[in-house]
Structure formats: C-alpha cells, structure tokens
Design a protein around this motif. Structure first.
Motif, PDB file in Angstrom:
ATOM      1  N   VAL A 287       0.777  -1.150   0.001  1.00 31.49           N
ATOM      2  CA  VAL A 287       0.163   0.037  -0.085  1.00 31.49           C
ATOM      3  C   VAL A 287       0.730   1.184  -0.272  1.00 31.49           C
ATOM      4  CG1 VAL A 287      -1.626  -1.365   1.250  1.00 31.49           C
ATOM      5  CG2 VAL A 287      -0.374  -0.203   2.518  1.00 31.49           C
TER       6      VAL A 287
ATOM      7  N   ASP B 193      -3.906   3.139   0.213  1.00 33.96           N
ATOM      8  CA  ASP B 193      -4.341   2.629  -0.768  1.00 33.96           C
ATOM      9  C   ASP B 193      -3.537   1.625  -1.560  1.00 33.96           C
ATOM     10  OD1 ASP B 193      -6.538   4.207  -0.948  1.00 33.96           O
ATOM     11  OD2 ASP B 193      -5.594   5.911  -1.853  1.00 33.96           O
TER      12      ASP B 193
ATOM     13  N   SER C  38      -1.084   6.378   2.033  1.00 31.24           N
ATOM     14  CA  SER C  38      -2.626   6.653   2.482  1.00 31.24           C
ATOM     15  C   SER C  38      -3.080   5.496   2.667  1.00 31.24           C
ATOM     16  CB  SER C  38      -3.217   7.413   1.243  1.00 31.24           C
ATOM     17  OG  SER C  38      -2.346   8.573   0.868  1.00 31.24           O
TER      18      SER C  38
END
Length: 805
Positions: free
Chosen positions: A57, A62, A60
């Motif tokens: 990831v 994501d 953030s």
C-alpha cells in the motif's frame, strides 16, 4: 508344514549379506542425519522465508498491488517461459536480465532522481535508508511503500510494458509477447516483491531477506559476514575432508574402491554367442529414440547459443518468430533430462534378465508400453510448452499447457504422467527380478539395484510440491530437491549401481567389492550431497542457516569426486587386466571408455566447476552467469550424457550382430563427443564466465547481466569460437551414435531366450563341458551363453539361485 516352518526354511535359503553390517549402519546413519537436517530446514523454509505481503500500500493505505497479483505475476512469469529468458533471485536462464536485480536497480535510481528533484541534501544516503527500511507489518500483512517507491513502480511497469510489448524479435522473444495491462501489472508486482525482499532488512538483522543479494551499491547491498565466513569455513572443510580421504585411502587402499577379481582367467562371452530376451531386444527401440532426442536436444542447444551472437536472426532467418529463445531453451533443458533418463530406464530393463536369470512372460509388451508412454510425454512436453509460451487465451491456467518451474517445465498433467511412468518402470524392473530378490539378503546387489531404481521416481515426484502458486522460496526449496538430490545424488547412486553390476556380470569384480563401492558411494555422496542441496538457496529468501549448511556440506561433495579420480586408473584397467589373461577379446572397450569419461567429467564438470561456483562469495557475484552454464554442461553432458551412451553401447553390443558392429563409429563418437564438450567448455563457457564474474565484481552484477554486456564484440568472438566444437559434437559425436542405434533396430539379432544364468557374461576358462539346467550340453566354455553358462558363486560364498517360475 506350519507357516513358521515355511518361513524358517525360506529365510534359510536366502543368501547372506555379502559384506559387514557396519557398511549398512554407516549408510543408515548418514541418510538419517542428512534428511533429519533437511526436515528442519524445510520447516524453517515454511516459517521464516521472505514474507509475502497481503497488500503493498501507499502512505494513504491504498493498494498498489496485492498478494493475489504477486502470485498471478509469478504464474505469468512461468507460463510465458520467462524463467527460460532471464532469471529471478538468480535462478533461470543466462541471456536475459535477472528481473530482481533489474527492478532493484531501476527503482533505486528512480527514487534517487526523485529525491534529487525534491532538493534532498544527500539523496544517495536517503535512497539507501528508504530501500533498506522494512515497512512490512506481519500483524496486518501490509507492506507500506513510500511515495517515491510507488512512483518507481508505475514507471517500471511502463518499462516492462514496452519491453514485452515490442512488436519485433529484437530481444530474442516473440513479438508483442505480453500486452495485457493487467498481466504487465501483475508481472511487475512479482518483480517488485522480490526486489523489495532483496533490499529490506530482515527483522533483527542488518542484512536483507536474500542475504544482501544482488550486489547493488545504490542500496548498500554488499557481502554479509556470513557470506565471507562460511566461504572460508567451506574451504577449510574441503581441505580437511581431502586430507582425511587421502589418509584413509593410504591406510585401507587395498580394501576399498574398485579391485579386480581374484578368480581364475575368464573367457568373455562374445556378442553373437549371447542370447537375448524379447524385452532386451525391445531396448534397441529405446536407444534409437534416445539418440534422436539427443540429436534434437543438441541442435536446440546450438540455436540457444546462436541467440547470444545474433538476437534477432539466425543466419538471416528471423528464428524467434517460430522458435523464440525461451522456447528453444525450454526444450533444450527438458530433453537433456528426458533422453538421459530414458537411456537409464532402457539399460535397467536390459540388465534385469541378467540379474534375475529369467524374463517373465509378456515383459516385452510392458517395455514397449513404457516406450509409448515416454514418447507421449516427450511429444506432450514439446507441444504444451510451445502453446504455453505462445500464450493463447484458451490455454491459460490449464494443467495441460501451463509451464512450471525451470527444470520441471512440463505442464502439470505431463509432469504427473511422467511420475506415473517412472513408477511403472520400477514395477517392470521388480517384476523381472522378484524371483532373485526372494533368495537374496536385503542389502545384496539385486536389492541395491531395486532401491537405487526406486529413488528415481520417488525423488522426481518431490517436484510436484512446487506448483506455480507456491511461495517462491518454498517452490525453490522443493524443485532443487529434484535438480540437486535427484540429479546429483540419486542418479549418481543409480549410476554406480549399474556400472558395478556391469563389471560383476563381466566377472571383472567380485560382488562383495561391488557392494562396498556402492555403499561407499552412498555414504560419500550423501554426506555432502543431501544437505549440500541448500547451496542453491543462498539468496532465495531462506534463513541464513540454509547458506551456512549449504556452503559447508556442498564443499564435501568434491571429496567423492576426488575419490573417483584416484580410482580412475583402476577402473580403466579392470577390463584390460582381465583381457590380458583371456583368450577372448574384451567386447566393451568403447562402453568402458565412456564410463571412464564419466569419471573424468564427474571430477572436472561436477567437482571443479561445481565447487568454483558453490562458494557463497563467488556465487554472490556470479549466480546466473556463464560459469553456471559451464558447470551445467560439464556435469550434465559429461556425466549423465556419457554414462547414457556408454550403457547404450553395452546393451547394443549384444543386440547388433558381430559382423555389423561398427567399432570405428563408436570410436569416432567417443572422441568427437569428448573433444566437442571440452571445446565448448574451455573455448567459450569458462572464459566467458570468468570475464562475466570479473565484470560483476568490478562494475556490478546488474551490468554483467545486461544484453548490452553479453553482446559486446569481445564476448561475441568467444561465442563464435564455440562453433567448431559444436559441429564436431553434432556431426562426429551424435550422428554415429544415431547410426549405431539404428543398426540395433534394423539388424538386431533375434530374441531366443527366456532364462539365463544370472549375472554371467563370462565363463572360467578351465571349466569342462557340462549340461546346464536348460538341458543343453555345451562343447566348451567358448560357446556358452547366459542361458548355458555358470556363475562362479564359489568366489562370493553365494548360495542358491532363483527357481524358474
């Protein structure tokens, strides 16, 4: 008679063990210790290998890529044959890049440039710190990437889209090989994961999961203390082991190793006077198929070599359009295993009736059935791997077409079929010798022959544990059980058993001596060879103990090869010594010469060239270079190739009528194959490997693996220098062998016997004419065949022979 009485009578009729039980205990201790340690290492491989994150990831939270995408990328990597074009964590082919090293270089340079653009005062130090910091959370399974690392991933993904999507064959690959954006994303995720593990520090240590491999100064990857220390210790282990070997050999040289028989002068039964069975006759077809596969495999090797001097052409032909580099190398590697293994299967089928003294009914039909199964596997491998590499949508994910790991490239279905075929082969052998097994101790020659044969399918089957979905490190662990334990240990054992049996059958050595040599081989090879398997896994993400034990025990593998070299002269003189006091000529000169070549190449190709690359500090800079190819060719062709041909010539000598035996062609084939192989090694592979190692140490591993370096003019000249040796190897070595095998099929003598005297291809010259058990009276020893001769059991204290069924 009670059951107990029958059992007592049966045990009483069994031939006693021919050697001291101390030998058996020594073998048991070595094997138990070796596989106990391997069990511990297997557990550590599963529990402490480089972690596979559930998600990578950004800052953030994501997802950049996931565990499923990494695994999918690994499957694409294998399916499209990219391990046959380049490598991953050092393992694979030698033409393309190492994708782990390439991704690490590209990503570290991208991060450094990004930091420079941000005005960071010391971008190189910051880059090193960023790449070495381990942000993997084992609790959540998340791997956090910095913004710079995420941007590098996107940039490198575009790079691979261009590289694999180019619509020409300029890289030696199919044009537009991989164009699907999702496949490129998954493939890049796979490369990124291995590159992350090669730089991120293992928790609690100051080195990465791959022991700081590859060498990369941009992330401060340099040899660890363990690499240096265990390299030194392995050298000391080798010197100490050799010293002990020479001390023991000096003390007991009269009691160990190959020794000539103390029997009276023998008359070798001549070809034409030896009857053969139908199954033995069937092996002529095996050997013809073997020779043709050998020819195809070597021709593909020439094509693989030509790609190193001309990536996008083959003397004006755009070969990669129909036979790209990775497909030709897949076939080249797989056929090298298949034709040699097929020769061993055929040789065992030929020897089995001589071992047992009988051939069961319809045994030849089983032999032909096995040949058909082998042919099916070969055709299936050739076709399915081609479909996998060309990559049609309908074939993806199929057990019939998805290519597996290097050396186990056969798609799953064909891999399973081959394992089944190998087990059927051992059942054929058991069926042929079971009557003899009933009368022998469990550690006498017939049983050792069965045990060695059983190890062939058993250890090849271990490779089934390495699937395309298996964690990379775990898959490496199991597939090298096949590459190393199957090839370098148990095929060596089977080699020794068959060679020993050949000499026993010829009356050249006593059974007791042969059994001692076999068990000594098991002890010496297994002492280093079992745990020494781990020298393949120095940098595959395993804990450091794999490297420590692999380095130490792989150094010990040189010791048995040295012993074989010491014994080479005795080995060479065995037949000649008996022939000198024999009125009949020794019929197997060239078969024995090939066996002598096995000893030479065992020491040079497997021993010297193998030890050259096994030291951790050397392997750190050279893994996946021409030195690896040098060792592979010297050991695979030099040992198993020469052995396969020698065994074929031994069998064919009895199948081909004496007046049609082409002794001159056998001589030409022997010298052409050995000179051609030596030319290949010393004119090209060894000097190229040394130069590539020097460049890796001096300029960098990444630089030494690039196509730009490999295709430099100086390297290209060395590659062209290999051509005379290849031509000699193909035309002077293989074609005569093919013709000899064709003679065995076209003009083979008629199979006339079903029973024969066990282990007897000779008679004692002083024996008088007598009537044998078949009721045939012979006029003298010169006319005796295995169906009418007598084994000299008095020399070995053997009692009893199997009854006919």
């Amino acid at each position: 008679m009670s059951v107990d009485d029958r059992k007592t009578q049966h045990d009483a009729s069994r031939t006693e063990i021919a050697i001291s039980k101390g030998w058996v205990q020594g073998v048991a201790l070595v094997l138990i210790f070796g596989f106990l340690v391997m069990g511990v290492l297997a557990y550590r491989t599963y529990t402490d290998s480089m972690p596979l994150p559930q998600r990578a990831v950004d800052t953030s939270g994501d997802a950049v890529f996931t565990e499923e995408e990494i695994t999918e990328g690994q499957q694409i990597f294998l399916r499209r044959g990219l391990q046959q074009y380049g490598s991953i964590v050092g393992h694979g082919a030698y033409l393309g890049p190492d994708y782990t090293a390439e991704y690490l270089r590209l990503s570290s340079e991208h991060v450094r440039e990004s930091l420079e653009g941000q005005g960071v005062a010391d971008p190189q130090t910051t880059t090193t710190q960023m790449m070495r910091t381990n942000r993997y959370d084992p609790q959540t399974g998340d791997l956090v990437l910095t913004d710079e690392q995420v941007a590098a991933f996107t940039d490198i993904r575009n790079y691979y889209a261009d590289f694999f999507g180019v619509d020409t064959t300029e890289h030696g690959l199919l044009p537009s090989k991989i164009t699907d954006p999702e496949e490129i994303h998954a493939l890049t995720a796979f490369f990124a994961w291995t590159a992350w593990a090669s730089a991120a520090e293992r928790p609690g240590h100051d080195y990465s999961y791959t022991n700081n491999w590859p060498p990369e100064p941009r992330v401060d990857n340099k040899p660890t203390a363990d690499i240096l220390v265990w390299s030194g210790i392995s050298l000391v282990a080798l010197l100490a082991g050799l010293g002990i070997l020479f001390a023991l050999y000096g003390r007991w040289s009269r009691n160990i190793g190959w020794k000539g028989s103390e029997s009276p002068s023998l008359r070798f039964l001549q070809p034409g006077a030896v009857g053969i069975t139908k199954a033995q006759k069937a092996t002529s077809w095996f050997f013809l198929v073997v020779s043709l596969l050998f020819l195809v495999q070597a021709t593909l090797g020439a094509a693989v070599e030509h790609y190193r001097v001309e990536l996008s052409g083959f003397f004006g032909l755009d070969l990669a359009q129909v036979l790209p580099f990775n497909l030709s190398r897949t076939w080249h590697v797989q056929l090298s295993l298949l034709w040699t293994a097929a020769a061993f299967l055929a040789a065992a089928i030929f020897l089995a009736p001589i071992i047992s003294g009988r051939e069961p009914k319809r045994q030849h039909w089983l032999a032909y059935g096995l040949l058909g199964a082998l042919t099916l596997v070969v055709v299936g491998m050739l076709g399915s791997t081609a479909v996998s590499i060309f990559g049609p949508e309908w074939a993806k994910g199929s057990i019939f077409f998805d290519q597996q790991w290097e050396y186990l490239d056969l798609p799953r279905f064909w891999q399973i079929l081959l394992v089944i075929g190998l087990f059927l082969w051992i059942l054929i052998i058991y069926r042929a010798i079971r009557s003899r097994l009933r009368t022998e101790s469990k550690f006498n020659m017939p049983w050792l022959f069965l045990y060695a044969g059983l190890a062939i399918p058993a250890f090849y089957a271990v490779g089934l544990l390495a699937t395309t979905e298996t964690h990379l490190t775990v898959a490496e662990f199991w597939r090298f059980w096949v590459v190393h334990l199957w090839v370098e240990d148990f095929l060596e054992l089977f080699t020794t058993v068959m060679v020993a049996y050949v000499f026993v059958m010829l009356g050249v050595v006593r059974r007791k001596i042969a059994i001692q040599v076999i068990l000594l081989d098991v002890i010496l090879y297994s002492m280093g060879g079992v745990i020494g398997t781990m020298h393949h896994l120095y940098f595959s993400g395993t804990p450091v103990e794999h490297m420590a034990l692999g380095a130490f025990f792989s150094a010990l593998e040189v010791i048995p090869l040295t012993f074989l070299t010491i014994e080479a002269w005795t080995f060479l003189q065995l037949g000649a010594r008996q022939e000198s006091r024999n009125s009949a000529p020794f019929p197997h000169r060239w078969a024995v010469m090939f066996l002598v070549a096995v000893g030479f190449w065992n020491f040079l190709g497997a021993g010297v060239f193998g030890f050259l690359i096994n030291l951790p500090i050397v392997s750190y800079f050279q893994i996946g270079t021409a030195l690896t190819a040098n060792h592979a060719h010297g050991s695979m062709m030099g040992v198993y190739g020469m052995l396969a041909i020698g065994l074929a010539l031994f069998a064919l000598r009895y199948i081909i009528p004496p007046d049609r035996w082409p002794d001159r062609l056998a001589k030409i084939s022997f010298w052409s194959l050995n000179i051609g192989l030596a030319w290949m090694v010393f004119a090209t592979l060894l000097p190229l490997g040394v130069m590539q190692l020097w460049n890796s140490v001096n300029f960098g591993y990444y630089e030494a693996r690039t196509l730009g370096y490999i295709t430099q003019p100086g390297n290209v000249v060395l590659e062209w220098l290999r051509m005379p040796g290849d031509v000699l190897f193909l035309l002077g070595g293989i074609l005569p062998f093919v013709w000899i095998c064709w003679l065995g099929v076209r003009h083979g003598i008629k199979a006339t016997v079903t029973r024969m005297e066990p282990e007897t291809l000779f008679v004692e010259e002083h024996e008088e004419a007598r009537e044998d058990r078949t009721g045939i009276t012979t006029a003298g020893p010169a006319r005796r065949t295995p169906g009418s001769g007598y084994a000299s059991d008095r020399r070995d204290g053997a009692a009893g022979r199997p009854s006919d069924e």
